[in-house]
Design a protein around this motif. Structure first.
Motif, PDB file in Angstrom:
ATOM      1  N   ASP A  31      26.343  90.642  71.484  1.00  0.00           N
ATOM      2  CA  ASP A  31      25.106  89.937  71.812  1.00  0.00           C
ATOM      3  C   ASP A  31      25.204  89.348  73.217  1.00  0.00           C
ATOM      4  N   GLU A  32      24.310  89.778  74.101  1.00  0.00           N
ATOM      5  CA  GLU A  32      24.339  89.338  75.509  1.00  0.00           C
ATOM      6  C   GLU A  32      24.251  87.814  75.644  1.00  0.00           C
ATOM      7  N   GLU A  33      23.359  87.197  74.878  1.00  0.00           N
ATOM      8  CA  GLU A  33      23.174  85.745  74.989  1.00  0.00           C
ATOM      9  C   GLU A  33      24.429  84.993  74.556  1.00  0.00           C
ATOM     10  N   THR A  34      25.031  85.414  73.461  1.00  0.00           N
ATOM     11  CA  THR A  34      26.244  84.770  72.964  1.00  0.00           C
ATOM     12  C   THR A  34      27.401  84.973  73.941  1.00  0.00           C
ATOM     13  N   MET A  35      27.460  86.131  74.570  1.00  0.00           N
ATOM     14  CA  MET A  35      28.611  86.495  75.393  1.00  0.00           C
ATOM     15  C   MET A  35      28.428  86.205  76.883  1.00  0.00           C
ATOM     16  N   TYR A  36      27.424  85.389  77.240  1.00  0.00           N
ATOM     17  CA  TYR A  36      27.181  85.125  78.662  1.00  0.00           C
ATOM     18  C   TYR A  36      28.400  84.508  79.351  1.00  0.00           C
ATOM     19  N   ALA A  41      28.407  91.582  77.185  1.00  0.00           N
ATOM     20  CA  ALA A  41      28.672  91.867  75.779  1.00  0.00           C
ATOM     21  C   ALA A  41      29.750  92.946  75.686  1.00  0.00           C
ATOM     22  N   PHE A  42      30.384  93.027  74.535  1.00  0.00           N
ATOM     23  CA  PHE A  42      31.460  93.992  74.314  1.00  0.00           C
ATOM     24  C   PHE A  42      30.905  95.329  73.823  1.00  0.00           C
ATOM     25  N   SER A  43      31.583  96.393  74.208  1.00  0.00           N
ATOM     26  CA  SER A  43      31.320  97.717  73.636  1.00  0.00           C
ATOM     27  C   SER A  43      31.957  97.751  72.237  1.00  0.00           C
ATOM     28  N   GLU A  44      31.634  98.782  71.456  1.00  0.00           N
ATOM     29  CA  GLU A  44      32.275  98.925  70.139  1.00  0.00           C
ATOM     30  C   GLU A  44      33.787  99.026  70.290  1.00  0.00           C
ATOM     31  N   GLU A  45      34.227  99.759  71.304  1.00  0.00           N
ATOM     32  CA  GLU A  45      35.661  99.921  71.545  1.00  0.00           C
ATOM     33  C   GLU A  45      36.323  98.577  71.830  1.00  0.00           C
ATOM     34  N   LYS A  46      35.639  97.753  72.616  1.00  0.00           N
ATOM     35  CA  LYS A  46      36.183  96.439  72.952  1.00  0.00           C
ATOM     36  C   LYS A  46      36.242  95.521  71.723  1.00  0.00           C
TER      37      LYS A  46
END
Length: 175
Positions: A31-36, A41-46
């Protein structure tokens, strides 16, 4: 088999992650907002790497980031736990937390991080612990301050070639 509860209070409990937590973690870490505060935001791999990193931490240190679970609903709220973080070549014991935004401003980060303070003091016999927080992350800074932490250091973390100011909040657990 249910994962073991690490520590709990009336509102929530912390437990080790399992591979079944992947989708719930994606709701937070993608989630872009959570991960600002992480700049992206993280990829699935990350997200998979994040889970693996925690599994390794459990094996190596006996702790890491844990799932925050609501006591009444059993809902996956977020993550909070204790990790080692490198700050200018010093390994600091850190409490970190991320909460799914649908549970923001409900006291989960404060409640979970206070459980981690108790765990660090009583189980790990730590003398001090910190939280490393981006300077613009006012909600997380307020959580650290409510936990009795004060800023002891400022430094810049490199985010894709850009210096991003962070504060190291700390508390003496012997007081």
């Amino acid at each position: 088999m249910m994962p073991k509860k690490i520590i709990e209070n009336e509102q929530l409990y912390l437990r080790e992650f399992t591979t079944d937590d992947f989708k719930d973690l994606c709701l937070i870490l993608q989630d872009e907002e959570t991960m600002y505060a992480y700049e992206s935001a993280f990829s699935e791999e990350k997200v998979k790497d994040w889970l693996s990193w925690n599994f390794k931490s459990y094996q190596e240190y006996g702790f890491g980031l844990w799932a925050i679970i609501d006591q009444k609903s059993e809902a996956f709220i977020g993550q909070c736990g204790i990790v080692y973080s490198d700050v200018e070549n010093e390994a600091l014991l850190e409490i970190g937390y991320l909460v799914n935004k649908k549970y923001w401003r409900q006291g989960y980060a404060i409640s979970a991080s206070q459980l981690c303070l108790t765990y660090a003091k009583n189980k790990l016999k730590a003398e001090k612990i910190c939280s490393i927080i981006r300077d613009t992350n006012i909600p997380s800074r307020k959580v650290a301050e409510k936990n009795g932490m004060t800023i002891i250091k400022q430094f810049d973390k490199d985010y894709s070639g850009l210096p991003v100011r962070h504060f190291v909040y700390s508390i003496d657990l012997n007081k």
